[in-house]
Design a protein around this motif. Structure first.
Motif, PDB file in Angstrom:
ATOM      1  N   ARG A   1       0.829  -1.208   0.000  1.00 15.86           N
ATOM      2  CA  ARG A   1       0.000   0.000   0.000  1.00 15.86           C
ATOM      3  C   ARG A   1       0.862   1.256   0.000  1.00 15.86           C
ATOM      4  NH1 ARG A   1      -4.435  -2.044   4.506  1.00 15.86           N
ATOM      5  NH2 ARG A   1      -5.827  -3.134   3.035  1.00 15.86           N
ATOM      6  N   ALA A   2       1.946   1.237   0.748  1.00 12.98           N
ATOM      7  CA  ALA A   2       2.838   2.400   0.778  1.00 12.98           C
ATOM      8  C   ALA A   2       3.460   2.649  -0.588  1.00 12.98           C
ATOM      9  CB  ALA A   2       3.923   2.194   1.833  1.00 12.98           C
ATOM     10  N   ALA A   3       3.818   1.569  -1.282  1.00 15.41           N
ATOM     11  CA  ALA A   3       4.396   1.719  -2.620  1.00 15.41           C
ATOM     12  C   ALA A   3       3.377   2.290  -3.590  1.00 15.41           C
ATOM     13  CB  ALA A   3       4.928   0.375  -3.112  1.00 15.41           C
ATOM     14  N   LEU A   4       2.117   1.852  -3.484  1.00 17.96           N
ATOM     15  CA  LEU A   4       1.070   2.387  -4.359  1.00 17.96           C
ATOM     16  C   LEU A   4       0.800   3.856  -4.058  1.00 17.96           C
ATOM     17  CD1 LEU A   4      -1.584  -0.484  -4.540  1.00 17.96           C
ATOM     18  CD2 LEU A   4       0.002   0.245  -6.302  1.00 17.96           C
ATOM     19  N   ALA A   5       0.773   4.234  -2.785  1.00 14.86           N
ATOM     20  CA  ALA A   5       0.497   5.618  -2.412  1.00 14.86           C
ATOM     21  C   ALA A   5       1.572   6.551  -2.948  1.00 14.86           C
ATOM     22  CB  ALA A   5       0.399   5.734  -0.893  1.00 14.86           C
ATOM     23  N   ALA A   6       2.792   6.101  -2.977  1.00 13.94           N
ATOM     24  CA  ALA A   6       3.885   6.941  -3.461  1.00 13.94           C
ATOM     25  C   ALA A   6       3.793   7.198  -4.955  1.00 13.94           C
ATOM     26  CB  ALA A   6       5.229   6.298  -3.124  1.00 13.94           C
ATOM     27  N   GLN A   7       3.036   6.352  -5.682  1.00 10.17           N
ATOM     28  CA  GLN A   7       2.924   6.495  -7.126  1.00 10.17           C
ATOM     29  C   GLN A   7       1.726   7.339  -7.550  1.00 10.17           C
ATOM     30  OE1 GLN A   7       5.221   5.426  -9.262  1.00 10.17           O
ATOM     31  NE2 GLN A   7       6.407   4.714  -7.511  1.00 10.17           N
ATOM     32  N   ARG A   8       0.864   7.769  -6.619  1.00 10.11           N
ATOM     33  CA  ARG A   8      -0.317   8.548  -6.983  1.00 10.11           C
ATOM     34  C   ARG A   8       0.070   9.957  -7.417  1.00 10.11           C
ATOM     35  NH1 ARG A   8      -3.848   6.655  -1.743  1.00 10.11           N
ATOM     36  NH2 ARG A   8      -4.303   4.527  -2.472  1.00 10.11           N
ATOM     37  N   PRO A   9      -0.721  10.606  -8.359  1.00 16.59           N
ATOM     38  CA  PRO A   9      -0.372  11.962  -8.845  1.00 16.59           C
ATOM     39  C   PRO A   9      -0.333  12.988  -7.738  1.00 16.59           C
ATOM     40  CG  PRO A   9      -1.999  10.924 -10.273  1.00 16.59           C
ATOM     41  CD  PRO A   9      -1.842  10.029  -9.086  1.00 16.59           C
ATOM     42  N   GLU A  10      -1.305  12.918  -6.768  1.00 19.41           N
ATOM     43  CA  GLU A  10      -1.307  13.915  -5.709  1.00 19.41           C
ATOM     44  C   GLU A  10      -0.084  13.784  -4.819  1.00 19.41           C
ATOM     45  OE1 GLU A  10      -4.246  10.579  -4.596  1.00 19.41           O
ATOM     46  OE2 GLU A  10      -3.611  11.748  -6.340  1.00 19.41           O
ATOM     47  N   ALA A  11       0.427  12.539  -4.672  1.00 25.29           N
ATOM     48  CA  ALA A  11       1.636  12.352  -3.867  1.00 25.29           C
ATOM     49  C   ALA A  11       2.842  12.948  -4.575  1.00 25.29           C
ATOM     50  CB  ALA A  11       1.850  10.871  -3.575  1.00 25.29           C
ATOM     51  N   ARG A  12       2.887  12.790  -5.902  1.00 20.34           N
ATOM     52  CA  ARG A  12       3.993  13.368  -6.649  1.00 20.34           C
ATOM     53  C   ARG A  12       3.915  14.890  -6.654  1.00 20.34           C
ATOM     54  NH1 ARG A  12       2.818   9.051 -10.271  1.00 20.34           N
ATOM     55  NH2 ARG A  12       1.788  10.513 -11.695  1.00 20.34           N
ATOM     56  N   ALA A  13       2.651  15.455  -6.742  1.00 20.15           N
ATOM     57  CA  ALA A  13       2.503  16.911  -6.754  1.00 20.15           C
ATOM     58  C   ALA A  13       2.886  17.517  -5.423  1.00 20.15           C
ATOM     59  CB  ALA A  13       1.056  17.283  -7.103  1.00 20.15           C
ATOM     60  N   ALA A  14       2.623  16.804  -4.332  1.00 14.67           N
ATOM     61  CA  ALA A  14       2.937  17.325  -3.007  1.00 14.67           C
ATOM     62  C   ALA A  14       4.422  17.258  -2.700  1.00 14.67           C
ATOM     63  CB  ALA A  14       2.157  16.557  -1.942  1.00 14.67           C
ATOM     64  N   ALA A  15       5.152  16.553  -3.494  1.00 18.43           N
ATOM     65  CA  ALA A  15       6.590  16.441  -3.246  1.00 18.43           C
ATOM     66  C   ALA A  15       7.271  17.762  -3.535  1.00 18.43           C
ATOM     67  CB  ALA A  15       7.193  15.338  -4.120  1.00 18.43           C
ATOM     68  N   PRO A  16       8.328  18.135  -2.818  1.00 22.75           N
ATOM     69  CA  PRO A  16       9.044  19.390  -3.078  1.00 22.75           C
ATOM     70  C   PRO A  16       9.504  19.468  -4.521  1.00 22.75           C
ATOM     71  CG  PRO A  16       9.811  18.354  -1.059  1.00 22.75           C
ATOM     72  CD  PRO A  16       8.911  17.383  -1.727  1.00 22.75           C
ATOM     73  N   ALA A  17       9.371  20.670  -5.095  1.00 24.14           N
ATOM     74  CA  ALA A  17       9.749  20.835  -6.496  1.00 24.14           C
ATOM     75  C   ALA A  17      11.243  20.750  -6.689  1.00 24.14           C
ATOM     76  CB  ALA A  17       9.226  22.188  -7.007  1.00 24.14           C
ATOM     77  N   LEU A  18      11.990  21.036  -5.640  1.00 23.37           N
ATOM     78  CA  LEU A  18      13.450  21.054  -5.762  1.00 23.37           C
ATOM     79  C   LEU A  18      14.042  20.313  -4.579  1.00 23.37           C
ATOM     80  CD1 LEU A  18      15.881  22.146  -7.344  1.00 23.37           C
ATOM     81  CD2 LEU A  18      15.841  24.160  -5.855  1.00 23.37           C
ATOM     82  N   THR A  19      14.842  19.373  -4.854  1.00 25.55           N
ATOM     83  CA  THR A  19      15.499  18.614  -3.798  1.00 25.55           C
ATOM     84  C   THR A  19      16.989  18.867  -3.861  1.00 25.55           C
ATOM     85  OG1 THR A  19      15.818  16.680  -5.184  1.00 25.55           O
ATOM     86  CG2 THR A  19      13.739  16.821  -3.990  1.00 25.55           C
ATOM     87  N   ALA A  20      17.666  18.328  -2.854  1.00 26.24           N
ATOM     88  CA  ALA A  20      19.115  18.550  -2.790  1.00 26.24           C
ATOM     89  C   ALA A  20      19.825  17.975  -3.995  1.00 26.24           C
ATOM     90  CB  ALA A  20      19.672  17.949  -1.491  1.00 26.24           C
ATOM     91  N   GLY A  21      19.210  16.995  -4.606  1.00 31.82           N
ATOM     92  CA  GLY A  21      19.885  16.355  -5.724  1.00 31.82           C
ATOM     93  C   GLY A  21      19.446  16.878  -7.079  1.00 31.82           C
ATOM     94  N   THR A  22      18.599  17.930  -7.124  1.00 28.69           N
ATOM     95  CA  THR A  22      18.082  18.427  -8.391  1.00 28.69           C
ATOM     96  C   THR A  22      19.139  19.267  -9.105  1.00 28.69           C
ATOM     97  OG1 THR A  22      15.867  18.483  -7.476  1.00 28.69           O
ATOM     98  CG2 THR A  22      16.239  19.754  -9.480  1.00 28.69           C
ATOM     99  N   ALA A  23      19.302  19.056 -10.386  1.00 23.98           N
ATOM    100  CA  ALA A  23      20.279  19.812 -11.172  1.00 23.98           C
ATOM    101  C   ALA A  23      19.666  21.132 -11.645  1.00 23.98           C
ATOM    102  CB  ALA A  23      20.731  18.991 -12.378  1.00 23.98           C
ATOM    103  N   ILE A  24      20.416  22.235 -11.540  1.00 19.88           N
ATOM    104  CA  ILE A  24      19.956  23.566 -11.963  1.00 19.88           C
ATOM    105  C   ILE A  24      20.732  23.964 -13.206  1.00 19.88           C
ATOM    106  CG2 ILE A  24      19.754  25.994 -11.319  1.00 19.88           C
ATOM    107  CD1 ILE A  24      19.670  25.109  -8.424  1.00 19.88           C
ATOM    108  N   PRO A  25      20.073  24.263 -14.334  1.00 13.43           N
ATOM    109  CA  PRO A  25      20.800  24.688 -15.541  1.00 13.43           C
ATOM    110  C   PRO A  25      21.419  26.066 -15.333  1.00 13.43           C
ATOM    111  CG  PRO A  25      18.430  24.818 -15.890  1.00 13.43           C
ATOM    112  CD  PRO A  25      18.618  24.155 -14.570  1.00 13.43           C
ATOM    113  N   LEU A  26      22.674  26.283 -15.680  1.00 10.19           N
ATOM    114  CA  LEU A  26      23.390  27.540 -15.470  1.00 10.19           C
ATOM    115  C   LEU A  26      23.270  28.505 -16.644  1.00 10.19           C
ATOM    116  CD1 LEU A  26      26.692  26.246 -13.808  1.00 10.19           C
ATOM    117  CD2 LEU A  26      24.709  27.300 -12.702  1.00 10.19           C
ATOM    118  N   ALA A  27      22.905  28.043 -17.828  1.00 14.24           N
ATOM    119  CA  ALA A  27      22.881  28.916 -19.012  1.00 14.24           C
ATOM    120  C   ALA A  27      21.936  30.099 -18.839  1.00 14.24           C
ATOM    121  CB  ALA A  27      22.509  28.091 -20.243  1.00 14.24           C
TER     122      ALA A  27
END
Length: 355
Positions: free
Chosen positions: A296-322
């Motif tokens: 159930r936890a694995a399914l909940a993590a795959q729902r669209p609302e769960a993905r939308a609620a996730a932070p838009a930027l994480t420590a591992g997100t790459a930022i384009p410099l151009a």
């Protein structure tokens, strides 16, 4: 789907110098218990008529060193024509410098009754040994040492590396050699539960009857032409040939990807294999609470609302410099333009004052 074999029991000559001794009794009893469709026909070496060999699929020898040169030559012809032989190496083999039929030289012996050898290597994927267990319990106090030929398959080797059970291709036939006795003196194989299963699969492997398991699950594979011979042909449940003409001439593995009956044609004969879905796919036992919670936890993590609620930027997100660099460049150009205009305005004002 199921395959039920009802072929009559076939005799297998058990050639021995001592028909009433323990090796012959062990072999005959184990073969009868195995239920593989074969029955030992105990025959004294002095009374066996070797002209009857072509009537049989395979032959057993409780001590290879007991046969004479005439019988060895007839067994050689039997092997060349597609027959099969299982031979153990007992005391009579130990008394000979060169073994009959094989031509191999005995390179001494291995083992010590005070510190028995154990199985150190096992070809568990070979059809003779597939599914057999209990080798780790085997104790070998004495065995003869043979130097395997390049084409030999060492199926079982002891901890010292010496081959205990090896398979050899002779002409069109198969030769299986056990490098110890079957008297329960040099080793305890004849009194191990493993022995009955080994005799059952030996009948399939050497006799060509039921070499392939009658039941398989979908997705399983079968090996064809393992000993270097032609593979043969396979007909799938829909009636189509699986192998091309070129494939029938070489060793390969065929995947059973349909339910139903597969017809297998090899030089040793015809076989029928029933293929069914894995029974675990129909297991109706309830899922454990822990596994259900993780699912159930694995399914909940795959729902669209769960993905939308996730932070838009994480420590591992790459930022384009151009884009950042282009913005800084534009600001720098604007600042340079403003400074230039200011300087020009001051020059013009100063000139007008002097005039």
């Amino acid at each position: 789907y199921a395959v039920i074999r009802n072929a009559p029991v076939q005799p297998v000559p058990l050639l021995t110098a001592e028909p009433g001794a323990r090796p012959a009794r062990y072999l005959a009893t184990a073969l009868a218990t195995a239920g593989g469709g074969y029955q030992a026909q105990v025959s004294s070496l002095g009374s066996f008529d070797a002209r009857q060999l072509p009537r049989y699929r395979w032959v057993m020898l409780d001590d290879l060193g007991a046969i004479d040169d005439a019988l060895a030559a007839q067994l050689q012809a039997f092997l060349n024509n597609g027959g099969a032989v299982f031979a153990a190496l007992g005391q009579r083999s130990a008394d000979r410098r060169q073994l009959p039929l094989l031509g191999d030289v005995v390179n001494g012996s291995a083992g010590d009754s005070a510190a028995p050898l154990t199985v150190g290597q096992l070809d568990a994927g070979h059809p003779l040994l597939a599914g057999l267990s209990g080798w780790e319990s085997l104790s070998i106090g004495h065995m003869l040492v043979l130097a395997p030929q390049p084409s030999d398959q060492v199926l079982v080797a002891v901890s010292s590396g010496a081959p205990l059970l090896l398979a050899r291709r002779v002409g069109r036939g198969r030769l299986l050699i056990f490098a110890s006795d079957l008297n329960d003196d040099w080793n305890d194989l004849p009194v191990q539960p493993l022995f009955v299963g080994l005799l059952a699969q030996m009948g399939r492997y050497l006799g060509g009857r039921g070499e392939f398991p009658p039941q398989q699950t979908i997705g399983a594979s079968i090996a064809l032409g393992r000993d270097g011979g032609p593979a043969g042909q396979v007909i799938d449940p829909s009636g189509r040939t699986v192998l091309s003409l070129a494939d029938t001439r070489r060793a390969l593995t065929v995947r059973l990807d349909q339910t139903g009956f597969y017809q297998i044609y090899t030089p040793a004969g015809e076989a029928l294999v029933a293929v069914n879905p894995d029974l675990r796919e129909s297991d109706l036992a309830p899922m454990s609470s822990g596994l259900l919670q993780r699912w159930r936890a694995a399914l909940a993590a795959q729902r669209p609302e769960a993905r939308a609620a996730a932070p838009a930027l994480t420590a591992g997100t790459a930022i384009p410099l151009a884009p950042v660099l282009l913005g800084l460049l534009a600001l720098l150009a604007l600042a340079e333009s403003l400074l230039g205009n200011s300087y020009l305005h001051r020059r013009v004002t100063a000139g007008a004052g002097r005039s």
